[in-house]
Design a protein around this motif. Structure first.
Motif, short mmCIF file in Angstrom:
data_model
loop_
_atom_site.label_atom_id
_atom_site.label_comp_id
_atom_site.label_asym_id
_atom_site.label_seq_id
_atom_site.Cartn_x
_atom_site.Cartn_y
_atom_site.Cartn_z
N UNK A 110 0.80 -1.23 0.00
CA UNK A 110 0.00 0.00 0.00
C UNK A 110 0.83 1.27 0.00
N UNK A 111 2.13 1.11 0.03
CA UNK A 111 3.00 2.31 0.08
C UNK A 111 3.81 2.39 -1.21
N UNK A 112 4.28 3.57 -1.54
CA UNK A 112 5.11 3.70 -2.75
C UNK A 112 6.43 2.92 -2.58
N UNK A 113 7.00 2.42 -3.68
CA UNK A 113 8.27 1.68 -3.59
C UNK A 113 9.37 2.45 -2.87
N UNK A 114 9.32 3.79 -2.95
CA UNK A 114 10.36 4.59 -2.28
C UNK A 114 10.42 4.27 -0.79
N UNK A 118 13.73 2.93 1.21
CA UNK A 118 14.23 3.61 2.42
C UNK A 118 14.32 2.62 3.59
N UNK A 119 13.33 1.74 3.69
CA UNK A 119 13.34 0.74 4.76
C UNK A 119 14.54 -0.20 4.58
N UNK A 120 14.77 -0.63 3.35
CA UNK A 120 15.91 -1.52 3.08
C UNK A 120 17.23 -0.81 3.37
N UNK A 121 17.28 0.47 3.09
CA UNK A 121 18.51 1.23 3.40
C UNK A 121 18.80 1.14 4.90
N UNK A 122 17.75 1.31 5.70
CA UNK A 122 17.95 1.28 7.15
C UNK A 122 18.30 -0.14 7.61
N UNK A 123 17.59 -1.13 7.08
CA UNK A 123 17.81 -2.52 7.54
C UNK A 123 19.20 -3.02 7.13
N UNK A 124 19.61 -2.67 5.92
CA UNK A 124 20.93 -3.13 5.44
C UNK A 124 22.05 -2.18 5.83
N UNK A 125 21.67 -1.10 6.53
CA UNK A 125 22.66 -0.15 7.04
C UNK A 125 23.52 0.41 5.90
N UNK A 126 22.86 0.82 4.83
CA UNK A 126 23.58 1.40 3.68
C UNK A 126 23.81 2.89 3.98
N UNK A 127 25.07 3.36 3.93
CA UNK A 127 25.30 4.79 4.19
C UNK A 127 24.51 5.67 3.22
N UNK A 128 24.00 6.77 3.74
CA UNK A 128 23.11 7.63 2.93
C UNK A 128 23.71 8.01 1.57
N UNK A 161 7.89 -5.14 -11.14
CA UNK A 161 9.08 -5.98 -11.18
C UNK A 161 10.35 -5.12 -11.24
N UNK A 162 10.27 -4.01 -11.98
CA UNK A 162 11.43 -3.12 -12.03
C UNK A 162 11.73 -2.58 -10.63
N UNK A 163 10.67 -2.21 -9.92
CA UNK A 163 10.87 -1.69 -8.55
C UNK A 163 11.34 -2.80 -7.61
N UNK A 164 10.82 -4.02 -7.83
CA UNK A 164 11.27 -5.17 -7.00
C UNK A 164 12.78 -5.35 -7.14
N UNK A 165 13.22 -5.28 -8.41
CA UNK A 165 14.64 -5.48 -8.67
C UNK A 165 15.46 -4.36 -8.01
N UNK A 166 14.95 -3.15 -8.11
CA UNK A 166 15.67 -2.02 -7.49
C UNK A 166 15.72 -2.21 -5.97
N UNK A 167 14.59 -2.64 -5.37
CA UNK A 167 14.56 -2.85 -3.91
C UNK A 167 15.56 -3.94 -3.51
N UNK A 168 15.69 -4.95 -4.39
CA UNK A 168 16.59 -6.07 -4.08
C UNK A 168 18.06 -5.66 -4.16
N UNK A 169 18.32 -4.56 -4.87
CA UNK A 169 19.72 -4.20 -5.11
C UNK A 169 20.17 -2.98 -4.30
N UNK A 170 19.29 -2.49 -3.44
CA UNK A 170 19.63 -1.30 -2.64
C UNK A 170 20.94 -1.50 -1.90
N UNK A 171 21.17 -2.73 -1.40
CA UNK A 171 22.36 -2.98 -0.59
C UNK A 171 23.51 -3.56 -1.41
#
Lengths: 330, 269
Positions: A110-114, A118-128, A161-171
């Protein structure tokens, strides 16, 4: 990077015939059968390799991928990925990998992929700064644009699917398991996804294992394939070697300046198709030169093309041979 | 450490999600209005006949109003639904996506459940607190020390609710669906927590049993603190018992989860 030795994964499955009586009976006495989803496979994959995992439905491909990703505990055998034992699910390991499943999503519905990014950034501890740079790259390569700000539920399958792939590669995973990543996508979107995946592998050196029923995915992405059938490994090597091994013949497509008859073409070799001004022949590998020479000499050829048989046909033949072998053994 | 750093983001996303599900949330609030129904019922009973509790306490209509408004408040704030989420994710195969993240999945369920509480509280509590203060103020404790214990009792109640959810939800890793078991737990919860009637009205033998079960510590204890049943001295041992139950359920839930994962067959492709 990936070492698998004698991996087995057996499931105990409750077996019940249909009907009310069987349902009542199963309340008191249950029958179980053991399904050997993976039955003693061994292989190794080097860092940066792109490997296709092929096999018919129920062959054990997804089970193997899930075991490599640490989702399933093997029944026996050894699995190591970049020095880690996947089933321990250590945080350090999970930070290095990602499993993308075409039929499952990690995006918040129910939320935008962004928000997921952002959640994955926090969970994977990716520097801003790394996150901003990577999202910019992913956004450009996958042409995400405004998609990231629309609720996921309002995106089309391809956009999702494009957004899924992007979410998968955030880290920036070092190992990417892709399970049917292009399923349900139209042809142009499949091409976009394939190009992106290949580019990710080439620029980051990530190791990549892909399962797909679309042979175009495999042909475009995987120089090496591992074939599994009924839980056992039946081939491990280069894709063109597999093709030669299963179907040592070539497809010769001839286009003529005027329509030709079947009788004119038949002497050249086994005719797959002959329609109007075009004919397709199946010719053994060592006969190609001779057949092409005869065709040019005897027919009004304006164009010709020599290629391997379609991968779908090769795989279909391979699987039917395996089935026949099993039936004979039984 | 990484988990702690991720908590604000998890909390924020959980809250934003609860806003996205606002219609569902309001329906859920209406579905938990049983204490208000019981309040009307018991008030009518108290006006018709004298109602006397186990310790000889007379329950008048305003005592019931205070009690059930407190029950409603506590119920809103100790809610957890991880069991249903786990069952859904196991059956759909989407648990895999949660397992792939380098953060304990139970922590993500916990934060997701907690993050929805502020909105729920924001919708219901102003009305309930206003009613409590205008209709049944004399039944609320005036001991600030007991009020200081109340947040701990409330959080203890939430921990019991949440980890009971996780323990039962984790059984779905063995048996595909454990929702029916959760319904059995809920049936016992309705009876023994003080949700439908004050435990004080039980016969002595049943009341004694109820005081040894975990359900009383989910709703009964926080409500008893609010309504002045306990002094600081009598409340502290009960709070310890509550946290002992919470601790036991944490251990149980984590064990079932850990064994369940080894059996997990990742259904759903």
């Amino acid at each position: 990077m990936i070492e698998v030795r004698n991996l087995t994964k057996h499931y105990r499955v409750h077996k019940r015939p249909p009907g009310l009586a069987a349902a009542v009976k199963s309340l008191f006495k249950r029958e179980y059968t053991t399904v050997k989803a993976v039955d003693g496979i061994t292989f190794a994959i080097k860092p940066g390799e792109r490997v296709g995992f092929l096999g018919p439905n129920g062959a054990g491909k997804t089970t193997t991928l899930k075991t490599l990703a640490g989702l399933l505990h093997p029944s026996s055998g050894e699995v190591r990925v970049d020095g880690h034992v996947p089933q321990k699910r250590e945080a350090e390991y999970l930070k290095k990998i990602m499993l993308v499943m075409g039929q499952k999503q990690q995006l918040l519905w129910d939320l935008p992929p962004a928000e997921t990014f952002e959640l994955n950034r926090a969970i994977y501890d990716v520097p801003r700064p790394d996150f901003v740079r990577r999202m910019k790259e992913l956004s450009e390569l996958l042409e995400l644009g405004d998609l990231v700000n629309k609720p996921t539920r309002q995106l089309s399958l391809g956009e999702r699917m494009k957004c899924e792939l992007a979410a998968a590669l955030v880290h920036g995973p070092k190992v990417l398991f892709l399970d049917e990543p292009t399923i349900g996508l139209d042809v142009s979107m499949q091409v976009v996804m394939r190009d992106f995946i290949r580019r990710y592998n080439e620029t980051t050196g990530a190791t990549l294992i892909l399962t797909s029923h679309y042979m175009d995915d495999v042909a475009a992405l995987c120089p090496r394939v591992i074939v599994i059938d009924k839980g056992t490994l039946s081939f491990d090597g280069a894709l063109d070697v597999l093709v030669k091994q299963v179907r040592p013949d070539k497809r010769v497509t001839l286009r003529f300046s005027q329509p030709v008859t079947l009788e004119q073409v038949t002497p050249l070799g086994q005719v797959v198709r002959c329609e109007g001004a075009q004919a397709v022949l199946q010719v053994s590998h060592d006969q190609v030169n001779a057949v092409v020479g005869r065709a040019l000499a005897s027919l009004p050829v304006v164009d010709l093309n020599v290629e391997n048989p379609p991968l779908e046909e090769v795989m279909s033949e391979l699987f039917s041979r395996s089935r026949a072998t099993r039936e004979q053994a039984a | 450490m990484r988990a702690l750093k991720a908590l604000p983001a998890l909390m924020r996303v959980g809250f934003v999600e609860s806003l996205a599900y606002r219609a569902e949330m309001i329906v859920w609030v209406f579905a938990t209005t049983m204490p208000l129904v019981m309040m009307v019922l018991w008030t009518a009973v108290a006006e018709a006949v004298p109602v006397v509790g186990g310790g000889g306490k007379a329950w008048g209509s305003t005592a019931f109003i205070a009690y059930f408004l407190c029950v409603f408040t506590v119920r809103q704030l100790i809610s957890a639904w991880a069991c249903w989420e786990m069952n859904y994710e196991v059956r759909q195969g989407t648990l895999a996506m949660r397992l792939l993240r380098p953060i304990h999945p139970i922590l993500t369920y916990a934060v997701g459940n907690l993050a929805a509480l502020p909105l729920r509280a924001g919708v219901t509590l102003p009305v309930v607190v206003l009613l409590l203060l205008t209709q049944a103020r004399e039944h609320l404790t005036r001991d600030w020390r007991v009020w200081a214990l109340f947040p701990f009792a409330l959080f203890g109640g939430w921990l019991i609710t949440f980890f009971a959810n996780v323990a039962i939800g984790s059984l779905s890793l063995f048996m595909e669906s454990s929702v029916k078991l959760m319904e059995v737990w809920l049936a016992a919860f309705f009876v023994f927590s003080g949700y439908l009637f004050p435990l004080d009205l039980f016969p002595d033998w049943l009341s004694a049993i109820a005081r040894w079960l975990p359900f009383r510590y989910q709703i009964g204890l926080p409500v008893e603190l609010m309504t002045g049943v306990h002094t600081l001295e009598s409340a502290l041992p009960l709070l310890l018992q509550q946290w002992a139950w919470a601790g036991a359920l944490v251990v149980l839930a984590l064990s079932v989860w850990s064994f369940g994962l080894r059996r997990f067959q990742a259904y759903g492709g």
